[in-house]
Motif scaffolding. Structure first.
Motif, PDB file in Angstrom:
ATOM      1  N   ILE A 247       7.993  14.469   2.917  1.00 20.94           N
ATOM      2  CA  ILE A 247       6.648  14.977   2.597  1.00 20.94           C
ATOM      3  C   ILE A 247       5.799  14.342   3.483  1.00 20.94           C
ATOM      4  O   ILE A 247       5.597  12.985   3.605  1.00 20.94           O
ATOM      5  N   THR A 248       4.943  15.173   4.308  1.00 12.63           N
ATOM      6  CA  THR A 248       3.529  14.436   4.940  1.00 12.63           C
ATOM      7  C   THR A 248       2.513  14.962   4.231  1.00 12.63           C
ATOM      8  O   THR A 248       2.334  15.994   3.686  1.00 12.63           O
TER       9      THR A 248
ATOM     10  N   THR B 253       0.854  -1.233  -0.111  1.00 14.49           N
ATOM     11  CA  THR B 253       0.202   0.097  -0.042  1.00 14.49           C
ATOM     12  C   THR B 253       0.949   1.117   0.013  1.00 14.49           C
ATOM     13  O   THR B 253       2.111   1.004   0.456  1.00 14.49           O
ATOM     14  N   ARG B 254       0.313   2.319  -0.660  1.00 11.92           N
ATOM     15  CA  ARG B 254       1.009   3.509  -0.551  1.00 11.92           C
ATOM     16  C   ARG B 254       0.118   4.580  -0.358  1.00 11.92           C
ATOM     17  O   ARG B 254      -0.920   4.675  -0.904  1.00 11.92           O
ATOM     18  N   GLN B 255       0.488   5.503   0.517  1.00 11.19           N
ATOM     19  CA  GLN B 255      -0.191   6.634   0.756  1.00 11.19           C
ATOM     20  C   GLN B 255      -0.132   7.793  -0.182  1.00 11.19           C
ATOM     21  O   GLN B 255       1.078   8.043  -0.865  1.00 11.19           O
ATOM     22  N   ASN B 256      -1.161   8.242  -0.959  1.00  9.28           N
ATOM     23  CA  ASN B 256      -0.982   9.399  -1.902  1.00  9.28           C
ATOM     24  C   ASN B 256      -1.046  10.465  -1.241  1.00  9.28           C
ATOM     25  O   ASN B 256      -2.023  11.115  -0.749  1.00  9.28           O
ATOM     26  N   LEU B 257       0.170  11.330  -0.965  1.00  9.76           N
ATOM     27  CA  LEU B 257       0.238  12.375  -0.338  1.00  9.76           C
ATOM     28  C   LEU B 257       0.266  13.347  -1.103  1.00  9.76           C
ATOM     29  O   LEU B 257       0.529  13.780  -2.401  1.00  9.76           O
TER      30      LEU B 257
ATOM     31  N   THR C 187       1.928  12.604  -4.590  1.00 10.56           N
ATOM     32  CA  THR C 187       3.001  11.932  -5.049  1.00 10.56           C
ATOM     33  C   THR C 187       2.935  10.412  -3.917  1.00 10.56           C
ATOM     34  O   THR C 187       2.419  10.695  -2.879  1.00 10.56           O
ATOM     35  N   TYR C 188       3.502   9.445  -4.396  1.00 11.46           N
ATOM     36  CA  TYR C 188       3.479   8.354  -3.519  1.00 11.46           C
ATOM     37  C   TYR C 188       5.043   8.356  -2.690  1.00 11.46           C
ATOM     38  O   TYR C 188       5.296   7.569  -1.802  1.00 11.46           O
ATOM     39  N   ASP C 189       5.965   9.244  -3.134  1.00 12.74           N
ATOM     40  CA  ASP C 189       7.320   9.252  -2.842  1.00 12.74           C
ATOM     41  C   ASP C 189       7.402  10.048  -1.588  1.00 12.74           C
ATOM     42  O   ASP C 189       7.413  11.478  -1.859  1.00 12.74           O
ATOM     43  N   ASP C 190       7.715   9.718  -0.350  1.00 15.19           N
ATOM     44  CA  ASP C 190       7.502  10.586   0.772  1.00 15.19           C
ATOM     45  C   ASP C 190       8.925  11.215   1.137  1.00 15.19           C
ATOM     46  O   ASP C 190       8.874  12.063   2.273  1.00 15.19           O
TER      47      ASP C 190
END
Length: 142
Positions: A126-127, A71-75, A86-89
């Motif tokens: 990034i949050t 799972t990836r959070q869509n930030l 982005t998914y890249d935090d």
């Protein structure tokens, strides 16, 4: 004819193993199984070569025993008020400046509320909901 016993499928989401009898499920259902909110997270199937492929929430997945998912959070964040996702935090400040269409040699990036800016090569964490602003270098010197 005797009914067959339900097949147990074993899948992995974010490294945790889950067992299921249902061999076809929507991606959103698998997200909820892993305790993730489909409004905030997306599901990716991990292919045999390690490449992650995004699955839409309402897409039905035909599960096979041993399938792996992450799972990836869509930030969501803004730079100078412009919305980005982005998914890249964690990204270099220079990459975020280029994303905003700005030259890292000319501009600095700062988080709203922070008294200092990031160096171009500095990794920015990034949050969700972050707000960034850019500042043009004064006199051409960083």
């Amino acid at each position: 004819m005797t009914p067959t016993a339900p097949t147990h499928l074993q899948i992995t989401i974010n490294g945790k193993t889950y067992k299921t009898h249902d061999s076809d499920q929507e991606a959103a259902s698998l997200l909820r199984l892993a305790g993730k909110d489909p409004k905030t997270y997306d599901l990716f199937v991990v292919k045999k070569n390690g490449v992650e492929e995004r699955v839409k929430d309402n897409q039905i997945i035909n599960l096979d025993d041993g399938d792996r998912f992450v799972t990836r959070q869509n930030l969501r964040f803004t730079i100078d008020g412009e919305a980005f996702r982005t998914y890249d935090d964690d990204q270099a400040a220079s990459a975020l400046l280029r994303l905003a269409g700005l030259d890292p040699a000319t501009f600095d990036l700062a988080r709203v509320g922070s008294p200092t800016s990031f160096r171009a090569d500095e990794i920015v964490t990034i949050t969700d909901g972050d707000e960034f602003v850019t500042v043009k270098h004064v006199g051409g010197v960083a």
